[in-house]
Design a protein around this motif. Structure first.
Motif, PDB file in Angstrom:
ATOM      1  N   SER A   1       0.811  -1.221   0.000  1.00  0.00           N
ATOM      2  CA  SER A   1       0.000   0.000   0.000  1.00  0.00           C
ATOM      3  C   SER A   1       0.842   1.268   0.000  1.00  0.00           C
ATOM      4  O   SER A   1       0.338   2.348  -0.324  1.00  0.00           O
ATOM      5  CB  SER A   1      -0.938   0.012   1.213  1.00  0.00           C
TER       6      SER A   1
ATOM      7  N   SER B   1     -10.211  -0.611   0.994  1.00  0.00           N
ATOM      8  CA  SER B   1      -8.909  -1.271   0.985  1.00  0.00           C
ATOM      9  C   SER B   1      -8.804  -2.298   2.097  1.00  0.00           C
ATOM     10  O   SER B   1      -9.155  -2.036   3.258  1.00  0.00           O
ATOM     11  CB  SER B   1      -7.800  -0.224   1.131  1.00  0.00           C
TER      12      SER B   1
ATOM     13  N   THR C   1      -6.141  -3.933  -2.292  1.00  0.00           N
ATOM     14  CA  THR C   1      -5.244  -3.057  -1.532  1.00  0.00           C
ATOM     15  C   THR C   1      -5.037  -1.783  -2.325  1.00  0.00           C
ATOM     16  O   THR C   1      -4.667  -1.833  -3.501  1.00  0.00           O
ATOM     17  CB  THR C   1      -3.881  -3.731  -1.279  1.00  0.00           C
ATOM     18  N   ARG C   2      -5.297  -0.660  -1.686  1.00  0.00           N
ATOM     19  CA  ARG C   2      -5.166   0.642  -2.349  1.00  0.00           C
ATOM     20  C   ARG C   2      -3.905   1.373  -1.890  1.00  0.00           C
ATOM     21  O   ARG C   2      -3.326   1.054  -0.843  1.00  0.00           O
ATOM     22  CB  ARG C   2      -6.383   1.526  -2.037  1.00  0.00           C
TER      23      ARG C   2
ATOM     24  N   SER D   1      -2.102   3.860   0.064  1.00  0.00           N
ATOM     25  CA  SER D   1      -2.504   4.446   1.343  1.00  0.00           C
ATOM     26  C   SER D   1      -1.628   5.609   1.773  1.00  0.00           C
ATOM     27  O   SER D   1      -1.777   6.113   2.893  1.00  0.00           O
ATOM     28  CB  SER D   1      -2.486   3.371   2.440  1.00  0.00           C
TER      29      SER D   1
END
Length: 704
Positions: free
Chosen positions: A61, A163, A239-240, A242
């Motif tokens: 991330s 996410s 999953t983004r 972050s």
């Protein structure tokens, strides 16, 4: 040249260095090895497996997402280790894929061993009739009311996928319809319900059985889509990116700006997609089209997000023999004999080594200061604080008692931003002066200053730490606390807070070394001073214990010192970009990593200095971010007894032949082939008298 090469030379500049991100992968592999270690208790192995999963989530991330940003922006410049973003990205895809396969192979092995011990994950199809009835009731009463199926079609666009939450991708057809085009919907697995649902068991049975909540929902998916037939129900997890992008200079209110960015984090650019093995092709097509991900997609043969194992292991009752025996931190004897901290510190400095010694001493230090009528002011930095911090209560009490309380709260501590915002508001409501640090810099230094009126003069008492003021992590991380009333350190502490909270001109520090102003240059001078001693035939040695080493200038200084004849021992838990063992460059440098029950987190720097050793405690690793983009400090240790104690702590690590791994020139780590008696440094450190004695351990190491 890269870390996959089995042999290394330094004919090209990049060949002298290891890549930071590939080095991190090797660190996480060492954590995974603890999950595979048969000598570790089963539930401790499960915790290590959970840690590798959560570590990988954060790495993707932040680090991988950043590389993806560079590729999208067309950035092609090679870093000092010889990698372009695209070249590194391709290698990371392979390394991460291999790690994921190893994680799930380890998970399957662990579940087999747990099954033998009576801890069983049951497939829904294998439930007994009584268990199935109980789960049916649980689904109707608890799960079903909180589920929200979300259809995706022309009138209903793809909903926001959060996410690192688990979802179900559902492919459907309409009942009694001849249409060929399937229907598609997604469903979030409730994160506020137990991931593993306990099944009924006989009163006198030791066996404990569990079923995954996603299996229960999948089995009952028809209850959510009446009139449709489910063709496939598969899990997925996104999953983004972050990382926060904060315009500190343009922000009128930093706290509000960070809150706004935290809301944006929910919509960060997709970085990784995990899907259940053998996912329906139509579901995969829909997900990849929505998230625009082609290459960082992983098919998972097992339950998504192994991070659940940490909570699962922590909540399992009746299986104490599957865990390490708990340790009870001892209260520092210096403060146990005399509860008046100020009286003790007027006589001598005190070193506290967590988690073997209790963090309660730090809480009591602040509590005493908050109640002492002679204390005029308390100043403190807070980077990461626990959810129910006793320090916050003590600081609030001090402010309410009329003392001047100043707290520097770092709002940009990654993934702790929301908690720190809440603490900042609570402290302000109590009357504390809350400062958010300097624009463009994170305040990562761990320091407390207490100013006390004693007769006609003001006396300064200082605490300096290598770790956060966090009572929870102090039980799981190894960190050093130094309590002192040294006048020079006290003066510097006052100036440091003045620079953070107000306007202050350049200052000639008496004792502290501070980043970002002078730490990088001071480190290089200390290293090269050892080189000068070695060249002159005087004693020269460096022992440095830290989390990570990635700054090129510091690495080059270490290479120069090694070439001049300095013996250098580096104890680095995580990332290391220095390549040891290269003939003519770094054969005098050893790099070892210790991964054990407690997270090695202390930063201790030893310089032989021609026979007059200097030792520093620090909040800073030797990374570019610590030296250039953070407020950090290195504090010299003046007390000779404490110097000896720190040497003992370093020597514990240097003698560890159980949990140590040595970095090889090719970038991989190997366990020592040591025929000596086992020596496990963390086990030895539990006997506080061993390292608090004034005699060095080096001459008489004893096995654990």
């Amino acid at each position: 040249m890269n870390t996959d090469d089995k042999k290394s030379n330094h004919s090209s500049p990049a060949a002298a260095y290891l890549n930071r991100d590939l080095s991190w992968i090797e660190f996480n592999r060492r954590v995974l090895r603890e999950a595979q270690e048969s000598d570790n208790p089963l539930m401790e192995r499960a915790k290590f497996l959970a840690i590798t999963s959560s570590n990988l989530d954060e790495f993707i991330s932040v680090r991988v997402a950043g590389i993806q940003d560079q590729i999208r922006a067309g950035y092609t410049k090679m870093d000092f280790t010889g990698y372009t973003p695209s070249g590194l990205y391709k290698r990371l895809i392979k390394r991460v894929g291999k790690m994921v396969n190893d994680q799930y192979r380890t998970f399957r092995e662990l579940t087999r061993h747990l099954h033998k011990e009576g801890v069983v994950f049951v497939d829904y199809e294998d439930l007994t009739h009584a268990q199935e009835q109980a789960i049916e009731q649980y689904y109707r009463d608890i799960i079903f009311p909180v589920l929200t199926p979300m259809a995706v079609d022309q009138s209903r666009p793809f909903p926001l996928v959060h996410s690192q939450f688990i979802y179900l991708a559902v492919v459907l057809t309409r009942k009694d319809s001849q249409e060929d085009e399937p229907y598609f919907a997604i469903l979030q697995i409730p994160s506020n319900l137990p991931r593993c649902i306990p099944l009924p068991h006989r009163t006198n049975s030791k066996k404990r059985q569990f079923v995954f909540i996603e299996d229960v929902i999948r089995h009952h998916i028809q209850t959510l889509f009446s009139g449709y037939d489910p063709v496939a129900v598969n899990e997925f997890r996104l999953t983004r990116n972050s990382d926060l992008t904060i315009d500190e200079e343009g922000a009128e209110d930093l706290l509000e700006e960070i809150e706004k960015e935290l809301r944006k984090r929910r919509r960060g650019v997709p970085a990784r997609l995990e899907v259940q093995k053998d996912i329906h092709p139509y579901a995969l097509e829909q997900l990849q089209a929505e998230f625009e991900l082609e290459d960082f997609v992983f098919e998972i043969d097992g339950p998504l997000d192994l991070g659940f194992l940490r909570g699962f292991a922590g909540g399992l009752k009746g299986f104490n023999y599957l865990y390490e025996a708990p340790i009870e931190p001892v209260y520092p004897a210096e403060f146990d004999d005399n509860e008046d901290f100020f009286e003790v510190l007027r006589e001598r400095d005190v070193l506290v080594y967590h988690p073997y010694e209790s963090f309660d001493a730090m809480v009591d230090f602040i509590t005493q200061a908050s109640e002492d009528e002679q204390v005029m002011a308390i100043k403190m930095t807070l980077y990461r604080v626990s959810g129910n911090s006793p320090l916050i209560a003590a600081l609030a009490h001090a402010a309410e008692s009329g003392k001047q309380v100043t707290v520097v709260v770092e709002l940009k501590a990654r993934f702790d931003e929301e908690r720190n915002i809440a603490w900042a508001r609570k402290l302000e409501q109590s009357g504390c002066h809350v400062v958010y640090g300097l624009v463009g810099l994170k305040t990562h230094a761990k320091i407390t200053l207490i100013v006390r009126q004693e007769g006609t003069e003001l006396r300064r008492y200082v605490h300096v730490g290598t770790g956060n003021y966090n009572d929870s992590t102090a039980k799981a991380y190894t960190d050093i606390s130094l309590f002192t009333d040294n006048a020079e350190i006290g003066l510097d502490a006052s100036e440091l807070f003045n620079q953070i909270t107000g306007y202050s001109a350049n200052y000639d520090w008496n004792a502290l070394i501070v980043a970002p102003t002078d730490m990088s240059m001071s480190l290089q001078k200390l290293i090269m001073r050892e080189a000068e001693h070695a060249a002159a035939g005087r004693p020269a040695r460096i022992i440095a214990k830290m989390n990570s080493l990635s700054n090129q200038e510091v690495i080059d200084s270490l290479y120069g010192a090694a070439q001049a004849g300095v013996s250098i021992d580096l104890i680095i838990r995580g990332v290391c970009c220095l390549r040891p063992g290269i003939e003519g460059l770094s054969e005098r440098i050893s790099v070892r990593s210790i991964v054990d029950r407690f997270l090695e987190h202390s930063r201790i720097y030893y310089f032989e200095n021609g026979g007059e050793p200097e030792i520093y405690l620090s909040s800073a690793d030797w990374m570019t971010r610590n030296l250039t983009r953070r407020i950090e400090l290195m504090c010299p240790v003046k007390d000779s007894l404490i110097q000896s104690q720190l040497v003992n702590i370093l020597e514990l690590s240097l003698h560890d032949n159980v949990k140590s791994s040595f970095l090889q020139p090719n970038g991989y780590y190997e366990r020592p082939d040591d025929k000596k008696a086992p020596f496990r440094s963390q086990f030895v450190a539990m006997d506080v008298t061993r390292w608090k004695g004034s005699q060095a351990l080096l001459s008489d190491p004893k096995p654990s």
